[in-house]
Design a protein around this motif. Structure first.
Motif, short mmCIF file in Angstrom:
data_model
loop_
_atom_site.label_atom_id
_atom_site.label_comp_id
_atom_site.label_asym_id
_atom_site.label_seq_id
_atom_site.Cartn_x
_atom_site.Cartn_y
_atom_site.Cartn_z
N ILE A 86 0.86 -1.18 0.00
CA ILE A 86 0.00 0.00 0.00
C ILE A 86 0.90 1.23 0.00
CG2 ILE A 86 -0.22 0.18 2.49
CD1 ILE A 86 -3.23 0.75 2.01
N PHE A 87 0.43 2.32 -0.59
CA PHE A 87 1.20 3.55 -0.71
C PHE A 87 0.60 4.60 0.21
CE2 PHE A 87 2.06 7.66 -2.76
CZ PHE A 87 3.45 7.60 -2.78
N LEU A 88 1.38 5.05 1.17
CA LEU A 88 0.96 6.11 2.08
C LEU A 88 1.44 7.42 1.48
CD1 LEU A 88 -0.24 7.00 4.82
CD2 LEU A 88 2.03 6.63 5.80
N SER A 89 0.51 8.24 1.00
CA SER A 89 0.90 9.45 0.28
C SER A 89 1.17 10.63 1.20
CB SER A 89 -0.18 9.83 -0.75
OG SER A 89 -1.41 10.05 -0.10
N SER A 90 0.54 10.70 2.36
CA SER A 90 0.81 11.79 3.28
C SER A 90 0.30 11.41 4.67
CB SER A 90 0.15 13.08 2.81
OG SER A 90 -1.26 12.94 2.84
N TRP A 91 0.76 12.15 5.65
CA TRP A 91 0.30 11.94 7.01
C TRP A 91 0.40 13.27 7.75
CZ3 TRP A 91 3.67 12.98 10.99
CH2 TRP A 91 5.01 13.06 10.65
N ARG A 92 -0.32 13.35 8.87
CA ARG A 92 -0.34 14.60 9.63
C ARG A 92 -0.67 14.26 11.08
NH1 ARG A 92 -4.95 18.06 7.67
NH2 ARG A 92 -6.12 17.16 9.37
N LEU A 93 -0.03 14.95 12.01
CA LEU A 93 -0.34 14.82 13.43
C LEU A 93 -1.03 16.10 13.86
CD1 LEU A 93 -0.07 13.27 16.10
CD2 LEU A 93 2.14 14.40 16.43
N ASP A 94 -2.26 15.98 14.29
CA ASP A 94 -3.03 17.14 14.76
C ASP A 94 -2.96 17.18 16.29
OD1 ASP A 94 -3.84 17.91 12.21
OD2 ASP A 94 -5.57 16.57 12.27
N CYS A 95 -2.56 18.31 16.82
CA CYS A 95 -2.46 18.48 18.27
C CYS A 95 -3.74 19.06 18.83
CB CYS A 95 -1.31 19.43 18.60
SG CYS A 95 0.29 18.75 18.21
N ALA A 96 -3.96 18.76 20.10
CA ALA A 96 -5.09 19.38 20.80
C ALA A 96 -4.81 20.87 20.95
CB ALA A 96 -5.25 18.72 22.17
N GLU A 97 -5.86 21.64 21.10
CA GLU A 97 -5.72 23.08 21.21
C GLU A 97 -4.81 23.42 22.39
OE1 GLU A 97 -8.64 26.86 21.96
OE2 GLU A 97 -9.40 25.20 20.76
N GLY A 98 -3.88 24.34 22.15
CA GLY A 98 -2.94 24.76 23.18
C GLY A 98 -1.63 24.00 23.17
N LEU A 99 -1.54 22.93 22.39
CA LEU A 99 -0.30 22.16 22.28
C LEU A 99 0.34 22.41 20.92
CD1 LEU A 99 -1.40 18.71 23.76
CD2 LEU A 99 -0.20 20.57 24.92
N GLN A 100 1.65 22.21 20.86
CA GLN A 100 2.40 22.36 19.61
C GLN A 100 3.16 21.07 19.35
OE1 GLN A 100 4.96 25.70 20.28
NE2 GLN A 100 3.40 27.20 19.77
N SER A 101 3.39 20.79 18.08
CA SER A 101 4.16 19.60 17.74
C SER A 101 5.42 19.99 16.99
CB SER A 101 3.33 18.64 16.88
OG SER A 101 3.08 19.22 15.62
N GLU A 102 6.42 19.13 17.12
CA GLU A 102 7.69 19.32 16.41
C GLU A 102 8.18 17.94 16.00
OE1 GLU A 102 12.23 20.65 17.52
OE2 GLU A 102 10.58 21.55 18.64
N LEU A 103 8.53 17.81 14.74
CA LEU A 103 9.02 16.54 14.22
C LEU A 103 10.46 16.34 14.69
CD1 LEU A 103 8.34 14.13 12.41
CD2 LEU A 103 9.24 15.42 10.48
N LEU A 104 10.72 15.27 15.41
CA LEU A 104 12.06 15.02 15.93
C LEU A 104 12.93 14.27 14.94
CD1 LEU A 104 11.26 14.06 19.63
CD2 LEU A 104 11.94 16.28 18.70
#
Length: 111
Positions: A83-101
């Protein structure tokens, strides 16, 4: 619904049906055909049951370090084929921030 069509003997009609399936499970597609032949009208229906499987299994692990949360997400192909995964995204809860490590390079081929 398809528009009315006059079919000659032996002629057929193909239709592509597309509809998002929200959850894995057993679904049914019902086809209803209405017709008239020599002034006589009729109708018949056929139901086709099929399984819809979730193509991905997603699991996560959360670790708290001081005031930071580290979240690891694992996306696994749960189908029997490739299977081909074309994109992905991590959605944070309001007030939180994400950073790709880390960023994983795509794997081309396998050994």
């Amino acid at each position: 619904a398809l528009a009315s069509k006059n079919l000659a003997a032996g002629e057929s009609v193909d239709a592509l049906v597309e509809h998002p399936l929200g959850t894995a499970g057993t679904y049914a597609l019902t086809c209803i055909v209405s017709y008239s032949c020599n002034g006589e009208q009729g109708q018949f229906r056929r139901a086709y049951r099929f399984p819809a499987l979730a193509p991905f299994a997603v699991s996560q692990r959360v670790v708290q370090m001081d005031r930071q949360l580290l979240v690891e997400c694992l996306v696994e192909n749960s189908t029997e084929g490739s299977i081909f995964l074309s994109s992905w995204r991590l959605d944070c809860a309001e007030g939180l921030q994400s950073e790709l490590l880390t960023e994983i390079d795509p794997i081309i081929g396998s050994s």
